[in-house]
Design a protein around this motif. Structure first.
Motif, PDB file in Angstrom:
ATOM      1  N   ASP A  97     151.452  34.795 -34.202  1.00 55.06           N
ATOM      2  CA  ASP A  97     150.812  33.475 -34.081  1.00 55.06           C
ATOM      3  C   ASP A  97     149.360  33.610 -33.631  1.00 55.06           C
TER       4      ASP A  97
ATOM      5  N   THR B  35     146.033  32.599 -35.829  1.00 51.57           N
ATOM      6  CA  THR B  35     145.084  31.608 -35.324  1.00 51.57           C
ATOM      7  C   THR B  35     143.660  32.133 -35.366  1.00 51.57           C
ATOM      8  N   HIS B  36     143.476  33.405 -35.042  1.00 50.88           N
ATOM      9  CA  HIS B  36     142.133  33.970 -34.925  1.00 50.88           C
ATOM     10  C   HIS B  36     141.764  34.876 -36.103  1.00 50.88           C
TER      11      HIS B  36
ATOM     12  N   GLU C 158     144.713  36.781 -26.347  1.00 53.06           N
ATOM     13  CA  GLU C 158     143.922  35.650 -26.865  1.00 53.06           C
ATOM     14  C   GLU C 158     142.612  35.502 -26.104  1.00 53.06           C
TER      15      GLU C 158
END
Length: 429
Positions: free
Chosen positions: A201, A205-206, A170
């Motif tokens: 996940d 998200t990105h 991340e």
């Protein structure tokens, strides 16, 4: 002084290589064969005897000699020979390869799929087809070499992240932006399992494209062997799954799951797909028969999981650091190539043959022997492996392996068996 390179030279006439090529060849023989391996070869130890335990094959379900598979291949070979030798882009209509693509994609609960010449070309072709020089490609540091080669082939930007570390991934995405994320579901070097849900996940998200190589979980994990992605219910969250069918499927091919519209795009965009011949007819029929066997191999999968868990537990009790391995792949990481040769010889002299992994398959000085567990191993054979690994600890200097030292202090709350206490005492000597 005569070197290993000199000993290979024949009296036969041969082309003279220019210095820039010859120097690389000579460097290999000097630095690795002569200096590191003492004139021997790390990959070539003893010749296995008739009673040897082979733990080097990826035939996890022990079906390579299954009569249904052999019968199907033989029948097709007699009727069709080697078929039409041509690129797969010419295939259309009612042909066995396209039928098998549809069947395997349905089995994996995917909209569509593409059969490739190997898992290696599947990964290269896929990344080449979804990434460009402007695309950040985030890749686990332990991902298979074919994924790294795919990045290079695409001219994309490789951005590594620490093994199985979603937080580090991340951080990298926040820094470099939306791109492609590459992981293995089970890592072939040490058998560690990817936390796929957590990675899904992060990708969601990105808005990154999530690619999972299921080479070592397809056939062995999930409902009827459909893989870890299906087991975890991630089919709609993983954009592409790839796999080598030279593992549990005991054939020579690769596969990619994909959206329906991507299937044709890939076949006319990917260089490996365009410029390689299709699989041979008997290979297709063998894979098709293997899928039928795998669908009904629930007991084999249960036995495989039981064998791997039991052996892993026993080896940990003996003081071996299995590097978070949680699958049918068990890695004994000796460290240097010299130590790995000692380990290889100790195992092979007692009838146990694994696979040597060293650079570039591993990081430098993290060489290991990989034991590939399979469903046909008996309790007695597992006990033999445990007994041998117990007996050789002093001979291979287990206490001096870097992987052993990385174990560090064990939690005081852990309960040790009598065998564990004995092992710890032996290692302390």
């Amino acid at each position: 002084m005569k070197t290993a390179f000199d000993s290979l030279k024949k009296n036969q006439p041969s082309p003279s290589l220019p210095a820039f090529v010859a120097s690389r060849v000579e460097q290999y023989y000097r630095e690795r064969v002569t200096d590191t391996w003492g004139g021997g070869h790390i990959m070539r130890g003893r010749i296995p005897g008739a009673d040897a335990l082979h733990l080097s094959s990826n035939d996890y379900l022990a079906i390579a000699r299954h009569p249904d598979i052999i019968r199907s291949m033989g029948r097709t070979l007699r009727s069709d020979g080697n078929g039409l030798l041509m690129s797969g882009i010419f295939l259309h209509g009612d042909c066995p390869q396209l039928k098998f693509e549809n069947r395997l994609s349905t089995f994996m609960r995917a909209e569509a799929g593409v059969l490739c010449q190997s898992g290696y070309t599947a990964n290269i072709g896929l990344i080449q087809s979804i990434a460009s020089a402007r695309t950040p490609v985030y890749v686990d540091m332990m991902a298979h070499m074919s994924l790294w080669e795919g990045i290079r082939s695409a001219g994309a930007i490789p951005i590594p992240f620490r093994h199985n570390d979603t937080a580090h991934l991340e951080q990298q995405i926040v820094r470099y932006g939306q791109g492609v994320v590459l992981v293995d579901s089970i890592y072939s070097t040490n058998g560690s399992v990817c936390p796929l849900v957590a990675f899904a996940d992060v990708c969601e998200t990105h808005e990154c494209v999530f690619v999972v190589d299921e080479s070592h979980s397809l056939g062995t994990h999930g409902p009827r062997g459909a893989g870890l992605v299906v087991e975890l219910g991630l089919e709609s969250r993983v954009a592409f799954r790839t796999a080598s069918l030279a593992k549990a499927f005991v054939g020579r091919a690769g596969f990619i799951t994909c959206p329906a519209a991507f299937q044709e795009y890939f076949k006319f965009e990917s260089n490996p797909a365009i410029f390689s011949s299709t699989l041979l007819p008997h290979e297709i029929s063998g894979l098709d028969a293997a899928l039928s066997v795998i669908e009904g191999a629930g007991r084999r999968r249960t036995r495989l999981a039981s064998n791997a868990a039991w052996l892993g537990e026993r080896l940990r009790e003996l003081g071996y650091n299995l590097n978070a391995g949680e699958s049918q792949i068990i890695a004994l990481e000796a460290g240097t190539e010299q130590r790995t040769i000692v380990l290889r010889d100790a195992l092979e002299s007692r009838g146990i043959f694994g696979s040597v992994f060293c650079a570039p398959a591993t990081a430098r000085n993290r060489a290991l022997i990989r034991l590939s567990i399979h469903a046909a191993l008996t309790d007695a054979q597992i006990e033999k492996i445990v007994s041998v690994c117990r007996d050789i600890r002093g001979e291979v200097e287990l206490d001096r392996w870097p992987s052993t030292r990385r174990l560090g202090d064990r939690p005081s709350s852990r309960k040790h068996s009598h065998e564990q206490s004995t092992a710890d005492s032996a290692l302390a000597v």
